[in-house]
Design a protein around this motif. Structure first.
Motif, PDB file in Angstrom:
ATOM      1  N   HIS A  88     -12.521   0.313  -7.206  1.00 53.00           N
ATOM      2  CA  HIS A  88     -11.729   0.258  -5.989  1.00 53.00           C
ATOM      3  C   HIS A  88     -12.513  -0.398  -4.862  1.00 53.00           C
ATOM      4  O   HIS A  88     -12.020  -1.297  -4.186  1.00 53.00           O
ATOM      5  CB  HIS A  88     -11.315   1.675  -5.587  1.00 53.00           C
ATOM      6  CG  HIS A  88     -10.720   1.749  -4.220  1.00 53.00           C
ATOM      7  ND1 HIS A  88     -11.444   2.169  -3.130  1.00 53.00           N
ATOM      8  CD2 HIS A  88      -9.505   1.401  -3.769  1.00 53.00           C
ATOM      9  CE1 HIS A  88     -10.674   2.091  -2.066  1.00 53.00           C
ATOM     10  NE2 HIS A  88      -9.499   1.632  -2.424  1.00 53.00           N
TER      11      HIS A  88
ATOM     12  N   TRP B 231      -4.976  -0.576  -2.742  1.00 50.60           N
ATOM     13  CA  TRP B 231      -3.774  -0.583  -1.907  1.00 50.60           C
ATOM     14  C   TRP B 231      -3.945   0.457  -0.827  1.00 50.60           C
ATOM     15  O   TRP B 231      -4.501   1.517  -1.076  1.00 50.60           O
ATOM     16  CB  TRP B 231      -2.580  -0.246  -2.780  1.00 50.60           C
ATOM     17  CG  TRP B 231      -1.317   0.035  -2.041  1.00 50.60           C
ATOM     18  CD1 TRP B 231      -0.488  -0.883  -1.485  1.00 50.60           C
ATOM     19  CD2 TRP B 231      -0.735   1.303  -1.776  1.00 50.60           C
ATOM     20  NE1 TRP B 231       0.577  -0.271  -0.911  1.00 50.60           N
ATOM     21  CE2 TRP B 231       0.448   1.077  -1.068  1.00 50.60           C
ATOM     22  CE3 TRP B 231      -1.104   2.619  -2.072  1.00 50.60           C
ATOM     23  CZ2 TRP B 231       1.278   2.104  -0.640  1.00 50.60           C
ATOM     24  CZ3 TRP B 231      -0.278   3.635  -1.653  1.00 50.60           C
ATOM     25  CH2 TRP B 231       0.895   3.374  -0.944  1.00 50.60           C
ATOM     26  N   CYS B 232      -3.509   0.130   0.347  1.00 55.04           N
ATOM     27  CA  CYS B 232      -3.503   1.195   1.335  1.00 55.04           C
ATOM     28  C   CYS B 232      -2.266   1.099   2.171  1.00 55.04           C
ATOM     29  O   CYS B 232      -1.764   0.030   2.472  1.00 55.04           O
ATOM     30  CB  CYS B 232      -4.795   1.217   2.137  1.00 55.04           C
ATOM     31  SG  CYS B 232      -4.844   0.176   3.531  1.00 55.04           S
TER      32      CYS B 232
ATOM     33  N   TYR C  54       4.890   7.337  -4.577  1.00 57.37           N
ATOM     34  CA  TYR C  54       3.446   7.493  -4.553  1.00 57.37           C
ATOM     35  C   TYR C  54       2.888   7.380  -3.139  1.00 57.37           C
ATOM     36  O   TYR C  54       1.703   7.163  -2.959  1.00 57.37           O
ATOM     37  CB  TYR C  54       2.777   6.445  -5.456  1.00 57.37           C
ATOM     38  CG  TYR C  54       3.225   5.027  -5.176  1.00 57.37           C
ATOM     39  CD1 TYR C  54       2.655   4.296  -4.145  1.00 57.37           C
ATOM     40  CD2 TYR C  54       4.218   4.429  -5.934  1.00 57.37           C
ATOM     41  CE1 TYR C  54       3.072   3.014  -3.873  1.00 57.37           C
ATOM     42  CE2 TYR C  54       4.638   3.146  -5.676  1.00 57.37           C
ATOM     43  CZ  TYR C  54       4.060   2.432  -4.640  1.00 57.37           C
ATOM     44  OH  TYR C  54       4.485   1.172  -4.364  1.00 57.37           O
ATOM     45  N   ASP C  55       3.751   7.470  -2.124  1.00 55.47           N
ATOM     46  CA  ASP C  55       3.187   7.357  -0.777  1.00 55.47           C
ATOM     47  C   ASP C  55       2.352   8.595  -0.459  1.00 55.47           C
ATOM     48  O   ASP C  55       2.419   9.608  -1.161  1.00 55.47           O
ATOM     49  CB  ASP C  55       4.270   7.101   0.270  1.00 55.47           C
ATOM     50  CG  ASP C  55       5.227   8.266   0.424  1.00 55.47           C
ATOM     51  OD1 ASP C  55       5.052   9.248  -0.311  1.00 55.47           O
ATOM     52  OD2 ASP C  55       6.131   8.173   1.251  1.00 55.47           O
TER      53      ASP C  55
ATOM     54  N   PRO D 165      -0.995   9.003  -0.723  1.00 53.89           N
ATOM     55  CA  PRO D 165      -1.774   9.319  -1.928  1.00 53.89           C
ATOM     56  C   PRO D 165      -2.969  10.215  -1.593  1.00 53.89           C
ATOM     57  O   PRO D 165      -3.401  10.254  -0.440  1.00 53.89           O
ATOM     58  CB  PRO D 165      -2.272   7.952  -2.386  1.00 53.89           C
ATOM     59  CG  PRO D 165      -2.359   7.157  -1.127  1.00 53.89           C
ATOM     60  CD  PRO D 165      -1.282   7.667  -0.215  1.00 53.89           C
TER      61      PRO D 165
ATOM     62  N   HIS E 126       2.151   2.415  -9.844  1.00 61.00           N
ATOM     63  CA  HIS E 126       1.619   3.741 -10.135  1.00 61.00           C
ATOM     64  C   HIS E 126       0.247   3.895  -9.514  1.00 61.00           C
ATOM     65  O   HIS E 126      -0.556   2.967  -9.551  1.00 61.00           O
ATOM     66  CB  HIS E 126       1.514   3.954 -11.646  1.00 61.00           C
ATOM     67  CG  HIS E 126       2.787   3.654 -12.359  1.00 61.00           C
ATOM     68  ND1 HIS E 126       3.752   4.593 -12.548  1.00 61.00           N
ATOM     69  CD2 HIS E 126       3.272   2.505 -12.883  1.00 61.00           C
ATOM     70  CE1 HIS E 126       4.778   4.046 -13.171  1.00 61.00           C
ATOM     71  NE2 HIS E 126       4.513   2.778 -13.380  1.00 61.00           N
ATOM     72  N   LEU E 127       0.009   5.089  -8.976  1.00 57.04           N
ATOM     73  CA  LEU E 127      -1.329   5.401  -8.497  1.00 57.04           C
ATOM     74  C   LEU E 127      -2.242   5.603  -9.679  1.00 57.04           C
ATOM     75  O   LEU E 127      -1.831   6.165 -10.699  1.00 57.04           O
ATOM     76  CB  LEU E 127      -1.316   6.700  -7.702  1.00 57.04           C
ATOM     77  CG  LEU E 127      -0.681   6.705  -6.331  1.00 57.04           C
ATOM     78  CD1 LEU E 127      -0.770   8.105  -5.768  1.00 57.04           C
ATOM     79  CD2 LEU E 127      -1.366   5.720  -5.430  1.00 57.04           C
TER      80      LEU E 127
ATOM     81  N   ILE F 110      -5.316   7.674 -10.547  1.00 55.36           N
ATOM     82  CA  ILE F 110      -6.098   8.779  -9.999  1.00 55.36           C
ATOM     83  C   ILE F 110      -7.224   9.093 -10.970  1.00 55.36           C
ATOM     84  O   ILE F 110      -6.968   9.508 -12.102  1.00 55.36           O
ATOM     85  CB  ILE F 110      -5.208  10.020  -9.784  1.00 55.36           C
ATOM     86  CG1 ILE F 110      -4.021   9.640  -8.904  1.00 55.36           C
ATOM     87  CG2 ILE F 110      -6.004  11.150  -9.172  1.00 55.36           C
ATOM     88  CD1 ILE F 110      -2.902  10.629  -8.927  1.00 55.36           C
TER      89      ILE F 110
ATOM     90  N   CYS G 100      -6.269   3.460  -2.096  1.00 49.92           N
ATOM     91  CA  CYS G 100      -6.377   3.939  -3.471  1.00 49.92           C
ATOM     92  C   CYS G 100      -6.098   2.795  -4.434  1.00 49.92           C
ATOM     93  O   CYS G 100      -5.747   1.698  -4.028  1.00 49.92           O
ATOM     94  CB  CYS G 100      -5.405   5.080  -3.706  1.00 49.92           C
ATOM     95  SG  CYS G 100      -3.745   4.580  -3.321  1.00 49.92           S
TER      96      CYS G 100
ATOM     97  N   LEU H  68      -3.917   0.978  -7.202  1.00 47.64           N
ATOM     98  CA  LEU H  68      -2.504   0.945  -7.546  1.00 47.64           C
ATOM     99  C   LEU H  68      -2.308   0.022  -8.742  1.00 47.64           C
ATOM    100  O   LEU H  68      -2.777  -1.118  -8.750  1.00 47.64           O
ATOM    101  CB  LEU H  68      -1.716   0.429  -6.348  1.00 47.64           C
ATOM    102  CG  LEU H  68      -0.221   0.664  -6.383  1.00 47.64           C
ATOM    103  CD1 LEU H  68       0.084   2.141  -6.313  1.00 47.64           C
ATOM    104  CD2 LEU H  68       0.437  -0.064  -5.230  1.00 47.64           C
TER     105      LEU H  68
END
Lengths: 516, 631
Positions: free
Chosen positions: A322, A347-348, B389-390, B392, A269-270, A272, A357, A359
């Motif tokens: 991050h 993660w990118c 989730y790509d 982002p 999951h991102l 945010i 971002c 993860l």
């Protein structure tokens, strides 16, 4: 989770809807379009990262808009849809399965929102045939919700209801391990007009598209975050308990990305970060902007105001975390709930090296989700046990070679290889004396535990044969050792004693004197 | 809850019949004839006992390799009596324990006996709770005690098999009757751990083993339910030589496993190292790993092994990191073969392998799975599919994204200090969290919001030591030293920022007095946040003395606001920012408070706020009045 809007465009959808207001001419399709617009409006506010695809169907299906985050494309397409012939749900679902498998594979949970007109175009016999032919459950986790554009007491709806219920049941009744997702439902509008359909759709959105908010805490530092996609409750095989992610994720500590390896993630999951809203989190605001520096410099009064209005200028813990995770190449271990852990890392995407971002990887519930980290509830700071700390990875005892247990003789070639190895050593005496006895003991142990005494007799005679085959040039020690080994293997006194180990013949005096 | 494969029991027939030869000769003297007079060895045959033991042990190896916990197997050897080789205890669930037990049992001896004793013992064992079962109350609604008994025996005809099944059924019914009769006393006396559970379902697999050429009057019998679904009986007839293959196939449906054939693995030849040939290796893993391939497979194909082609890794490409979903443990189907050993070693050395679906089309490759080792175990993961989730949203556009002066380096240091390690014993997580809590009590996020953390060497031992749980006398002294040197600097009218590199100095502009005020304010907030131990409170007193020594009463009100601003960190207890901001607060428990650690006297509140009451105080309200008066 990605969504397929499966819209019925059969001819029956173009039936006009009787309305008291003659100025508006609505068909079922235009009502459906209004509902879909509501759906897109909801997403663009609450879940603007969802991918949505529009698939229309009648007797055949067509991917009108492939998966996209540009919801306007779908909005623009809606008025341009062409009407088809008859409703054919099973063919449409088959096509949707293909579309999803090609795009998302079978591990990503997907939602299907079926918008139809409450008729499936046939009687009960045909209905059972359709139920038989439904391509459900698919191999991927899916949740199907149905919005029939029909009045609740319509006769055809009564006919179609069992079919709809079956579709929802079958979709949620899958054997996928990661498919512990909620069930879909049928959202029937109260009345057949635009507001009725919109209300039904809003209900669907609120129930099926809940955002997930939580706070990420690292000691006293904290940030309010949204997890995308919203995490699903997980269950543990063998235990009836389901696990739900708590709304406070506590960082336990950090470890290097290398030690972490690839955790067995159930889902990712991102994270945010969200702006700290003024009223809910007043303390944070103070901490971020009204810092002593600003307090001291009277000219900064205006920027203070700016900061509050522009959340991107208010320091946020997530951004700091991050940056630090990325620079140090580390990951954070977080507690997601009782007996449930996850990891947070920077993660990118490979294709977008600059857009990186946070993860969150949600591990399997339970302390043993990542065996190479040891039990997760026993991860702790080091300084208290300064003596001889264990390091990652925590090794398992597994050997995979089969050599340790020496019992993998079920296939003849394995037995053959082990016997040949003994004989090879036997031919290279006296250099390989130690090796010969080591192999013999291994062979003996395995043979005893399998009750395979025939083998020992046989190897004994093989050694005797080697002894007989020795040339005259061979040192006398060789034949002595071989005869000794053969006799020891067949010695009835120790034949079944696992603890007995065969020893080489005592070193000869000639060898001993040479070494002096 | 508790699926059938949670508990498996092997009942091995150890009667004299199993001492006979399997009549399947293994010729291991395959080496080339070495001249005249060289007599080849006669081929040997395994006994039925050896065949059944090695097959059962191989079954166990697969199970325990793939499921280190939760899948239990027990062995019962049956002759005149039932020899129970292990219990459900985790410590006895390994091959070494089983093999040692088998050694003690020894080869088949003369004497009477049969498989019935073992079967009865097996059913009793099934009623014993496993460690996970005994940790949960059997009254739970989902509690199902199920198990599987694999009985390797040899019967005369179908009738004796049927009577065997009936004996098992009767024993099961009796056992359940006994268990449910005992139930009431055990619930009152919870301390007895040896309670027996009701068996809800038992899957009995009877494997009838015969030597190669012997005739048998036993026939295969598909799964049939007995006793109203209490027991399912399945009969399989098998030659001793193919028993290992049979169990190797049975283990797959029993544990929902699947086989992947990794094809085209390039390997150096043993004899001729310059050439290489391609080999195939079968690996076993959870059937779920094939879920993605199943879509394009027929049901019949799903039972076969899936052939995936080795994709020689190039450089650092690939790796299990590409998997978005779960990983599953892998074990080779044939541990003893050389290609298996090569593949296993290749993976254990840290390389990963991508597998692809073989396609006939040239130039079109589709990677499907990844094989990799972690922590000395082998894993398979499925590739493919997009992630939801790509693409982002950029962090820089989100909240806090445009702040550029985060203290990233310092946070990195904090992360290094708060690394977690595998420990033993409970409470490790809680200790880690307490430590993090301590390290972050006063932790400004950005460089521009702090002065003391930018001062570097001037503050050195203090900022490092103060986060500790307790301070020694020496440490308090060195912290005092820092405070005193700061006091010295202030009295020499130096800028605190004189120590900073010029680029940082520019940012924190302001008058010297204000800078000093901020330094002292932050220091107080920092030390106050940690003033849980007596040593910390002693340090706090020193700090307060320093401040009061250096400041006259005229700066009182402004300093109070500084304190308030700096102490309004998220940890501020409710009330720290309201009205009585001059009250000294500290994280302390009631005992500390009662012990009466000295606190500075209360100071009168800022006059404006006292007037304002609970509303925010307006500053310079007289200016407004002046303006109004002029108009």
């Amino acid at each position: 989770m990605p969504t397929v809007l499966l819209l019925d465009t059969s001819l029956s959808m173009s039936r006009p809807v009787p309305s008291s207001d003659s100025s508006e001419n609505h068909t079922r399709l235009t009502i459906a379009s209004a509902a879909i617009n509501t759906f897109l409006d909801y997403l663009s506010v609450h879940a603007k990262l969802e991918y949505v695809s529009l698939v229309t169907f009648s007797s055949s299906y067509e991917v009108s808009i492939p998966f996209t985050r540009e919801y306007d494309n779908i909005r623009a397409k809606l008025p341009l849809l062409e009407e088809g012939d008859k409703t054919c749900i099973e063919a449409a679902l088959l096509g949707v399965n293909q579309l999803i498998l090609n795009e998302w594979g079978y591990q990503t949970p997907v939602q299907i929102v079926l918008v139809t007109d409450g008729t499936f175009g046939a009687g009960p016999i045909r209905r059972n045939q359709i139920i038989q032919a439904l391509p459900l459950p698919p191999t991927f986790p899916v949740r199907i919700s149905i919005l029939p554009i029909v009045t609740p007491n319509d006769h055809s709806l009564q006919q179609a209801m069992p079919l709809y219920q079956k579709i929802i049941d079958l979709a949620s009744n899958q054997n996928c391990s990661m498919g512990n997702i909620l069930r879909g439902a049928i959202y029937c509008p109260d009345q057949l007009n635009v507001p009725g359909a919109i209300t039904a759709m809003s209900r669907l959105c609120e129930q099926q598209y809940q955002e997930f908010w939580c706070s990420l805490k690292c000691g006293q530092l904290e940030a309010r975050v949204q997890l995308f996609p919203a995490p699903q409750p997980a269950s543990h095989e063998g235990l009836s308990a389901t696990y739900t992610i708590s709304h406070q994720l506590h960082v336990i500590g950090f470890l290097s990305q290398q030690d972490l390896g690839t955790p067995i993630a159930l889902s990712k999951h991102l994270i945010i970060p969200q702006a700290q809203s003024n009223n809910s989190n007043n303390n944070r605001e103070n901490f971020g902007s009204k810092t002593p520096t600003k307090e001291g410099s009277s000219t900064d009064g205006s920027t203070d105001e700016d900061n509050i209005s522009d959340p991107s200028k208010v320091p946020n813990f997530c951004v700091l975390l991050h940056g630090a995770l990325k620079v140090e190449g580390m990951a954070a271990v977080v507690q997601l709930g009782s007996d449930w852990w996850g990891t947070v890392s920077a993660w990118c995407e490979a294709s977008r090296a600059r857009r990186s971002c946070l993860l969150l990887s949600v591990l399997r519930p339970g302390a043993s989700a990542a065996p190479w980290l040891g039990a997760l509830d026993q991860l702790g700071p080091i300084d208290e046990t300064a003596t001889n700390p264990e390091t990652f990875p925590v090794r398992s005892w597994r050997s995979y070679s089969g050599g340790g247990s020496g019992c993998a003789w079920a296939r003849p070639h394995a037995l053959l290889a082990d016997v040949q190895k003994v004989l090879r050593h036997a031919r290279k005496l006296p250099d390989k004396t130690q090796h010969l006895y080591k192999e013999l003991n291994r062979l003996r142990r395995a043979a005893i535990s399998l009750g395979f005494s025939e083998l020992l007799t046989c190897v004994g005679s093989a050694l005797e044969r080697e002894c007989a085959a020795l040339g005259g040039s061979a040192p006398p020690e060789c034949s002595l050792q071989l005869a000794h080994a053969a006799a020891a293997l067949r010695d009835p006194r120790t034949a079944l004693d696992i603890k007995h180990t065969l020893q080489p013949l005592a070193p000869e005096f000639t060898v001993a004197s040479m070494s002096h | 809850m508790f699926p059938t494969n949670h508990k498996t029991i092997f009942v091995l027939d150890h009667t004299p019949y199993f001492g006979i030869s399997s009549d399947y000769p293994i010729d291991f003297d395959v080496s080339k004839s070495r001249g005249p007079g060289y007599v080849p060895l006669p081929p040997i045959c395994k006994s039925l006992w050896t065949c059944s033991v090695e097959a059962a042990v191989e079954y166990c190896r697969v199970v325990w390799d793939l499921f280190p916990e939760g899948k239990l197997v027990r062995f019962i050897v049956s002759d005149a009596a039932a020899h129970i080789l292990n219990t459900w205890a985790v410590a006895q669930q390994n091959l070494t324990h089983i093999l040692n037990g088998l050694c003690l049992v020894g080869p088949v001896r003369r004497g009477a006996g049969g498989d019935v004793v073992g079967l009865c013992a097996a059913i009793e064992s099934l009623a014993e709770p496993s460690p996970t079962q005994s940790s949960r109350p059997p009254t739970e609604s989902h509690f199902q005690n199920r198990g599987r008994i694999i009985c390797i025996t040899s019967a005369r005809d179908d009738d004796s098999i049927r009577s065997l099944a009936e004996i098992a059924m009767n024993t099961l019914v009796q056992q359940n009757k006994k268990a449910s009769a005992i139930q009431p006393p055990t619930t009152t006396d919870a301390s007895t751990s040896t309670q027996s559970l009701v068996v809800h379902y038992c899957h009995l697999v009877i494997i009838n083993v015969t030597p190669e050429k012997a005739e048998t009057r036993v026939n295969n019998q598909p799964l049939t339910e007995m006793g109203g679904g209490l027991m399912g009986v399945e009969v399989i007839v098998c030659r001793a030589s193919s028993l290992a293959n049979l169990l190797g196939k049975l283990v797959l449906p029993h544990y929902r496993l699947a086989v992947t054939t990794v094809t085209g693995i390039p390997m150096k030849e043993e004899q001729n190292a310059s050439s290489s040939a391609n080999y195939d290796v079968d690996i076993i893993h959870s059937a779920e790993a094939h879920a993605g391939l199943r879509a394009s497979q027929t049901a019949a194909e799903a039972n076969e092994s899936v052939v995936l082609r080795w994709w020689t890794p190039r450089g650092a490409e690939g790796g299990a990191g590409g998997c978005n979903g779960p990983l599953w443990r892998v074990t080779p189907a044939d541990v003893a073969s050389r290609p298996s050993a090569c593949l296993v070693n290749f993976l254990l050395n840290g390389r990963s392998v991508t597998l692809e679906v073989p396609t006939r089309k040239a130039g079109c490759r589709s990677a499907s799975h990844v094989l990799a080792a972690q922590g000395g175990e082998l894993w398979i993961g499925a590739l493919g599919g997009r992630t939801p989730y790509d693409d982002p949203p950029a962090l820089s556009e989100g909240a806090g994204g445009r702040v550029t002066d985060y203290r990233i380096k310092e946070f990195g240091a904090l992360m290094q200090q708060n690394k977690v390690h595998p420990l033993r014993g409970t409470g490790a997580n809680a200790r880690a969290r307490t430590k993090l809590q301590r390290h972050t009590t006063y932790w400004p996020l950005t460089i521009s919001s702090t002065l003391i953390f930018n001062l570097g060497s001037v503050m050195e031992p203090l900022t490092r030591l103060v986060v500790q749980e307790s301070l020694t006398e020496d440490e308090v002294d060195s912290c005092r030293g820092v405070l005193l040197s700061l006091l010295g600097m202030e009295s020499r009218h130096e800028f605190p920022t004189a120590q900073l590199p010029s680029n940082l100095r520019g940012k924190s502009s302001g008058r010297r007095e204000e800078q000093w005020r901020q330094v002292w304010g932050e220091l107080e907030a920092l030390i106050r946040a940690h003033s849980a131990s007596p040593a910390h409170r002693a340090l706090l007193r020193t700090l307060l003395e320093c401040r009061s020594h250096n400041h006259s009463a005229e700066g009182e009100s402004s300093r109070a606001t500084v304190i308030r601003a700096t102490t309004d960190s998220p940890l501020s207890p409710v009330g720290a920012g309201n009205g009585n901001s001059n009250d000294v607060w500290a994280p302390r428990n009631a005992l500390d408070a009662l012990l009466g650690a000295p606190r500075p006297p209360r100071r009168p509140d800022f006059a404006g706020r006292m007037a304002a009451g609970s509303r925010p105080a307006t500053l310079y309200s007289h200016l407004q009045q002046d303006v109004e008066a002029q108009n």
